[in-house]
Design an enzyme around this catalytic site. Structure first.
Site, PDB file in Angstrom:
ATOM      1  N   GLU A 247      27.675 -48.013  93.955  1.00 14.40           N
ATOM      2  CA  GLU A 247      26.702 -48.330  92.893  1.00 14.40           C
ATOM      3  C   GLU A 247      26.260 -49.786  93.071  1.00 14.40           C
ATOM      4  O   GLU A 247      26.639 -50.444  94.049  1.00 14.40           O
ATOM      5  CB  GLU A 247      27.322 -48.130  91.505  1.00 14.40           C
ATOM      6  CG  GLU A 247      28.498 -49.051  91.216  1.00 14.40           C
ATOM      7  CD  GLU A 247      29.191 -48.768  89.874  1.00 14.40           C
ATOM      8  OE1 GLU A 247      28.820 -47.817  89.176  1.00 14.40           O
ATOM      9  OE2 GLU A 247      30.141 -49.516  89.550  1.00 14.40           O
TER      10      GLU A 247
ATOM     11  N   ASP B 280      26.914 -57.067  84.893  1.00 16.30           N
ATOM     12  CA  ASP B 280      25.826 -56.560  85.745  1.00 16.30           C
ATOM     13  C   ASP B 280      24.637 -57.534  85.812  1.00 16.30           C
ATOM     14  O   ASP B 280      23.488 -57.146  85.544  1.00 16.30           O
ATOM     15  CB  ASP B 280      25.317 -55.209  85.202  1.00 16.30           C
ATOM     16  CG  ASP B 280      26.439 -54.205  84.974  1.00 16.30           C
ATOM     17  OD1 ASP B 280      27.401 -54.196  85.759  1.00 16.30           O
ATOM     18  OD2 ASP B 280      26.334 -53.422  84.004  1.00 16.30           O
TER      19      ASP B 280
HETATM   20  O1  FUB Z   1      27.821 -51.569  83.243  1.00 18.27           O
HETATM   21  C1  FUB Z   1      27.938 -50.177  83.434  1.00 18.27           C
HETATM   22  C2  FUB Z   1      28.121 -49.860  84.867  1.00 18.27           C
HETATM   23  O2  FUB Z   1      29.282 -50.520  85.365  1.00 18.27           O
HETATM   24  C3  FUB Z   1      27.026 -50.333  85.790  1.00 18.27           C
HETATM   25  O3  FUB Z   1      25.856 -49.599  85.696  1.00 18.27           O
HETATM   26  C4  FUB Z   1      27.749 -50.273  87.074  1.00 18.27           C
HETATM   27  O4  FUB Z   1      27.098 -50.877  88.133  1.00 18.27           O
HETATM   28  C5  FUB Z   1      29.067 -50.927  86.719  1.00 18.27           C
HETATM   29  O5  FUB Z   1      28.994 -52.316  86.756  1.00 18.27           O
END
Ligand code: FUB
Length: 338
Positions: A235, A23
């Protein structure tokens, strides 16, 4: 004739290999590139659709003088144990600078297992950061991304469905699932859930307004539907400004693309414009886009370092190109090699 075996070769190498990282949110501070990323650990928690296996407990800040230069790990910048309100799961963070102070925005689950977004402050871009005692009032869900507009106003973008809990907030209050984890997702023929955006207060510690929906439409101005899994928001939102327009990019989740949409205002609406990154090794895909010395870079992750383990990822970077119309050239993270 012998059959030649084709192998996939990654276009980029891991930025660091001594820890798992994911991320990546990249920014230029003090003329260097700083990367705020998740620090993946082998939690031994079984994998599920809510992402319980992503049980991260701290953040490290990485920096480099230029793309390709040695990457410095500045060590632990913030630990779960030092965040008074947070119980578990330090997911994707981001950071910004204002008047010589650095602000780290991060999601974590609170004592009720509800994701909130917190803020922590440091006088150095490398940290360590000191967390505020409470999360941002009115915050929820995951994946904060902070954007400073040209007029000096800061916006926080956030949200993620499934384990990121955005579907629980459709009424404005958290509603727990009664009929299964994703019962509150829209039906396939309904508009997909929107990521959220809110202007930040002058001290960057609270929302200056109630979070708004960030609308992503198709080429006819119609909201993308939930059934449109190749294009709808899941997301990992990110904002960058290029050529007089605002670019909102994001992950499509279970179809594993990084896509983008273009608008004329930081609030949108945004029109879907294409794909930035094809699927990577692993389930999640998450990125940031940052310019450095007049070139643009995509920071992203894959699970190559762990041979594909979903929650053990590694961050990478590659150059990104806008064409003469401002469209982003799609990047394939692996090339076919003979
Ligand atoms: O790293 C945890 C979660 O996985 C993140 O918040 C999302 O965007 C995905 O990458």
């Amino acid at each position: 004739m012998p059959v030649k075996k084709l192998k996939q070769k990654a276009i980029s190498s891991p930025l660091v290999t001594h820890i798992y990282t994911a991320d990546p949110s990249a920014h230029v501070f003090q003329e260097q590139i700083y990367i705020y990323s998740s620090h993946d650990i082998d939690s031994t928690i079984p994998e599920d659709n809510l992402g319980s296996q992503f049980a991260m407990q701290d953040y490290h800040v990485l920096s480099m003088e230029t793309p390709g230069a040695t990457v410095i790990d500045h060590g632990i910048a913030l630990s779960l144990q030092d965040i008074p309100w947070a119980k578990k799961q330090l997911w994707a963070p981001d950071a910004t600078e204002k008047e010589g102070l650095y602000y780290l925005f991060f999601p974590a689950k609170d004592a009720l297992d509800i994701f909130r977004i917190g803020v922590a402050v440091s006088c150095s871009p490398a940290g360590p950061f000191k967390a505020h005692a409470q999360p941002i009032t009115g915050s929820f869900s995951v994946d904060p991304a902070v954007f400073k507009d040209r007029d000096g106003v800061y916006y926080l973008y956030f949200g993620g469905i499934w384990g990121g809990q955005l579907q629980h907030w459709r009424t404005g209050q958290f509603v727990a699932d009664k009929e299964g984890a994703f019962a509150q997702l829209p039906a396939d023929n309904e508009p997909a859930l929107c990521p959220k955006v809110a202007k930040l207060s002058n001290d960057l510690l609270s929302f200056a307004e109630s979070p708004r929906d960030l609308l992503i439409t198709n080429e006819n101005g119609q909201p993308l539907l939930e059934a449109d899994k190749d294009r709808r928001f899941f997301e990992a939102g990110w904002m960058h400004y290029y050529g007089g327009r605002y670019y909102f990019s994001y992950s499509t989740g279970e179809t594993h693309y990084i896509c983008y949409a273009i608008g004329d205002s930081p609030y949108g609406p945004f029109t879907y414009a294409g794909r930035i990154l094809e699927p990577v090794i692993g389930w999640t895909t998450h990125h940031s886009i940052c310019s450095f010395q007049d070139r643009w870079y995509l920071f992203y992750h894959d699970s190559s370092l762990s041979n594909g383990i979903t929650h053990l990822r590694t961050i990478k970077l590659t150059e990104l190109h806008h064409d003469k119309n401002g469209l982003i050239k799609t990047i394939s993270p692996y090339s076919l090699n003979g």
